[in-house]
Design a protein around this motif. Structure first.
Motif, PDB file in Angstrom:
ATOM      1  N   ALA A 189       0.829  -1.200   0.000  1.00 34.12           N
ATOM      2  CA  ALA A 189       0.000   0.000   0.000  1.00 34.12           C
ATOM      3  C   ALA A 189       0.869   1.257   0.000  1.00 34.12           C
ATOM      4  O   ALA A 189       0.667   2.161  -0.820  1.00 34.12           O
ATOM      5  CB  ALA A 189      -0.910  -0.007   1.222  1.00 34.12           C
ATOM      6  N   LEU A 204       2.735   1.776  -3.389  1.00 35.35           N
ATOM      7  CA  LEU A 204       1.857   2.292  -4.443  1.00 35.35           C
ATOM      8  C   LEU A 204       1.609   3.782  -4.296  1.00 35.35           C
ATOM      9  O   LEU A 204       1.709   4.548  -5.249  1.00 35.35           O
ATOM     10  CB  LEU A 204       0.525   1.547  -4.403  1.00 35.35           C
ATOM     11  N   VAL A 205       1.288   4.170  -3.059  1.00 38.02           N
ATOM     12  CA  VAL A 205       0.980   5.576  -2.810  1.00 38.02           C
ATOM     13  C   VAL A 205       2.194   6.454  -3.100  1.00 38.02           C
ATOM     14  O   VAL A 205       2.101   7.453  -3.813  1.00 38.02           O
ATOM     15  CB  VAL A 205       0.519   5.781  -1.340  1.00 38.02           C
ATOM     16  N   SER A 237       3.230   6.668  -6.750  1.00 42.61           N
ATOM     17  CA  SER A 237       2.339   7.516  -7.544  1.00 42.61           C
ATOM     18  C   SER A 237       2.743   8.979  -7.434  1.00 42.61           C
ATOM     19  O   SER A 237       2.408   9.796  -8.267  1.00 42.61           O
ATOM     20  CB  SER A 237       0.895   7.342  -7.074  1.00 42.61           C
ATOM     21  N   LYS A 238       3.478   9.321  -6.380  1.00 42.47           N
ATOM     22  CA  LYS A 238       3.955  10.697  -6.232  1.00 42.47           C
ATOM     23  C   LYS A 238       5.347  10.841  -6.850  1.00 42.47           C
ATOM     24  O   LYS A 238       6.040  11.837  -6.623  1.00 42.47           O
ATOM     25  CB  LYS A 238       4.020  11.094  -4.752  1.00 42.47           C
ATOM     26  N   PRO A 243      -3.540   7.373   2.938  1.00 38.06           N
ATOM     27  CA  PRO A 243      -2.632   7.810   1.868  1.00 38.06           C
ATOM     28  C   PRO A 243      -2.312   9.299   1.941  1.00 38.06           C
ATOM     29  O   PRO A 243      -1.145   9.695   1.825  1.00 38.06           O
ATOM     30  CB  PRO A 243      -3.414   7.497   0.586  1.00 38.06           C
TER      31      PRO A 243
END
Lengths: 476, 127
Positions: free
Chosen positions: B16, B19-20, B23-24, B109
């Protein structure tokens, strides 16, 4: 130095505390005794007709004076006497007091007619008092010596070896005790003396031991409680990890990190998140309770209640406006004196109570927070015009995991732990909580609830200056 | 763009968070136990370390954080914990524990991104 201290109490604080307390009590009693003595001999001849000769008057007042003198001295030095078993301690002071008292009583007995003295029975009283404090062998030795002295006095009086200062008016002048009377008095008195000492001393000793056992059991219980709370924390913690992971994954999906989801799926996942959040809330509450119980001390700082209240109102604004509930705060105090307690814990109390008021409030209702100062303490009322608490449930609301049926049927989700946390905290902080349902702003359909908490003020009336950034170690 | 080391024994939390953060635009290296964690940090010199407080043993994370500081690793540390805010006074940042911030589990997130960016920007400023 005589070792008066029995070995089983050497390190037992309670024993010393009660010895000190009893010493003080005896000192006060003695002041009273001197007063009574003087009052009795000064004024009682108005009621009972008797006369004292000059020697008697001198003797009685002299004894009273001596008692007063040593009592003042003991009273003064009492504060300097410690409780160290090896050196001069409180128990030695008790010993000295007992001896001095007995000697004084013997003087009084002598000056008031020995066998005919009204003070003869006081000896029993003195010995009982001594038995409460002093160890058995000491008080029994004292009782033995005392009996020898009294019996000698009695027989010396019978054989005319000592002057008989009989109180005239109570007994006929020139009366002389017969041998049998003297013998009977001697036997009865010594018998009563010994039996009283033995009985009282045994009982007092057992009481101390019982008390000591109780203390030990209590501390064992506390240890068990700590172990239990640690275990609960461990277990609950283990439960939290997987649920946290589930929630993180749900967040991932809802945040769109793994691709698009259709609205129907989103609804279900959001619902799943609400349910996992619920269990996390419950776990957090259990952790809080365990934590509070494990804490041996809470910090004691000055807390600005208005600041906490205003913070909490703004924090819970969203949930209030979602139900169109108007939250208002009115300060009914003249000063904003700071309350003493633990900032974080008090914050937790206010947050829980406000949260409840909103949660169980009706749509479009009101929540009124009111602070006041009564009897030198801080009071805070939080009232709503919501569903209220049914009479049947009112006695149970502070119990862990209890939820009112009205709450569940109203569709409010909750863990049933919030109020027990609040209660636990207030107990810790020396505060109180009470509630009333219906509240002042309720009606028939929505009776509402009003919670009222009491907190103590800090010692100082200081409040942080507006420009201060930090007060009492906390940012403001 | 930063290199972030993520040390946690829970594969779901790793997934988790990765992924978060990816994505940044951040690059993530992971380890699932304190020993591997120490190795990846020393070898790769990341800009930020994210550390779980409890791995095999309670307080594992704290010991690892102390070990980093002892070995001269001054990289900011963000710690995952499940107890910080539950009671509030548990431990504050920097208090005996050489970490820069805490994130309480479950990790949202938004919160994670916010704290990571904050620590990274501080790092940039101090450099």
């Amino acid at each position: 130095m005589i070792r008066l201290v029995p070995s089983w109490v050497e390190n037992y604080d309670e024993f010393w505390i009660s010895i000190r307390r009893r010493n003080l009590w005896f000192i006060q009693l003695r002041y009273l005794a001197v007063l009574m003595l003087i009052l009795f001999f000064s004024f009682s001849d108005y009621f009972i007709e008797f006369t004292l000769d000059i020697k008697q008057i001198e003797g009685i007042y002299f004894t009273a004076g001596i008692i007063l003198l040593y009592n003042v001295l003991i009273h003064y030095f009492r504060g300097y006497v410690g409780t160290v078993p090896g050196s001069f301690n409180s128990l030695h002071l008790s010993f000295i007091q007992t001896i001095l008292d007995l000697v004084s009583v013997i003087f009084l007995i002598y000056f008031t007619g020995i066998i005919y003295s009204p003070f003869l029975t006081f000896v029993i009283f003195q010995l009982i008092i001594g038995s409460l404090i002093l160890p058995g062998r000491v008080i029994i030795s004292i009782a033995f010596i005392l009996n020898v002295i009294i019996i000698s006095l009695l027989f010396m009086q019978h054989y005319g070896e000592v002057e008989s200062h009989i109180i005239r008016g109570i007994y006929e002048e020139g009366i002389s005790p017969t041998f049998n009377f003297t013998l009977m008095t001697a036997i009865t008195l010594s018998f009563i003396n010994f039996v009283s000492v033995l009985l009282t001393n045994t009982i007092a000793r057992r009481l101390y031991q019982r008390e000591k056992e109780l203390k030990e059991t209590l501390s064992k219980l506390n240890e068990t409680e700590v172990a239990k709370q640690k275990y609960i924390m461990g277990v609950v913690h283990e439960l939290k990890s997987p649920i946290s992971a589930v929630q993180s994954l749900l967040d991932l999906i809802l945040g769109g990190y793994v691709g698009k989801i259709d609205p129907e799926m989103r609804k279900k996942i959001e619902r799943a998140k609400v349910r996992t959040e619920e269990s996390i809330q419950m776990i957090n509450n259990v952790l809080r309770i365990s934590k509070i119980r494990l804490l041996s001390s809470t910090s004691n700082e000055f807390v600005n209640m208005n600041e906490i209240i205003e913070n909490q109102i703004s924090k819970q604004e969203d949930s209030a406006s979602a139900k169109k509930i108007k939250v208002s705060f009115s300060e009914k105090r003249d000063s904003d004196r700071l309350v003493s307690g633990d900032y974080v814990l008090i914050e937790l109390v206010i947050s829980n109570l406000l949260n409840n008021a909103i949660k169980y409030g009706k749509n479009g209702g009101r929540v009124i927070i009111e602070s006041s100062e009564e009897k030198g303490a801080y009071f805070l009322s939080i009232m709503d015009d919501g569903i209220g608490i049914p009479k049947d449930d009112q006695s149970k609301i502070f119990k862990q995991f209890f939820r009112s049926k009205s709450g569940s049927s109203y569709g409010v989700e909750g863990t049933g732990l919030g109020l027990s946390v609040v209660k636990e905290i207030l107990d810790r902080l020396g505060g109180e909580i009470d509630f009333e349902s219906p509240s002042r702003i309720g009606d028939d359909q929505f009776p509402g609830t009003e919670f009222k908490i009491r907190l103590n003020f800090g010692d100082e009336t200081l409040i942080p200056h507006k420009d201060d950034k930090v007060f009492m170690g906390r940012e403001i | 763009m930063a290199l972030i080391a993520l040390i946690d024994d829970d594969p779901d939390i790793i997934e988790a968070s990765t992924l978060v953060l990816e994505s940044k635009g951040h690059e993530i290296i992971v380890a699932s136990n304190p020993d591997d964690g120490f190795t990846i940090v020393v070898d790769n010199k990341p800009d930020l370390i994210i550390l779980d407080v409890m791995m095999d043993e309670p307080d594992d994370g704290f010991f690892l954080a102390q070990k980093f500081r002892k070995h001269g690793v001054e990289t900011p540390i963000l710690m995952y914990t499940s107890v910080t805010k539950t009671i509030g006074f548990e431990y504050g940042a920097g208090e005996m524990v050489p970490v820069d911030d805490f994130v309480e589990k479950p990790i949202s997130p938004d919160m994670l991104v916010e704290k990571v960016e904050l620590l990274l920007s501080k790092e940039v400023r101090s450099n």
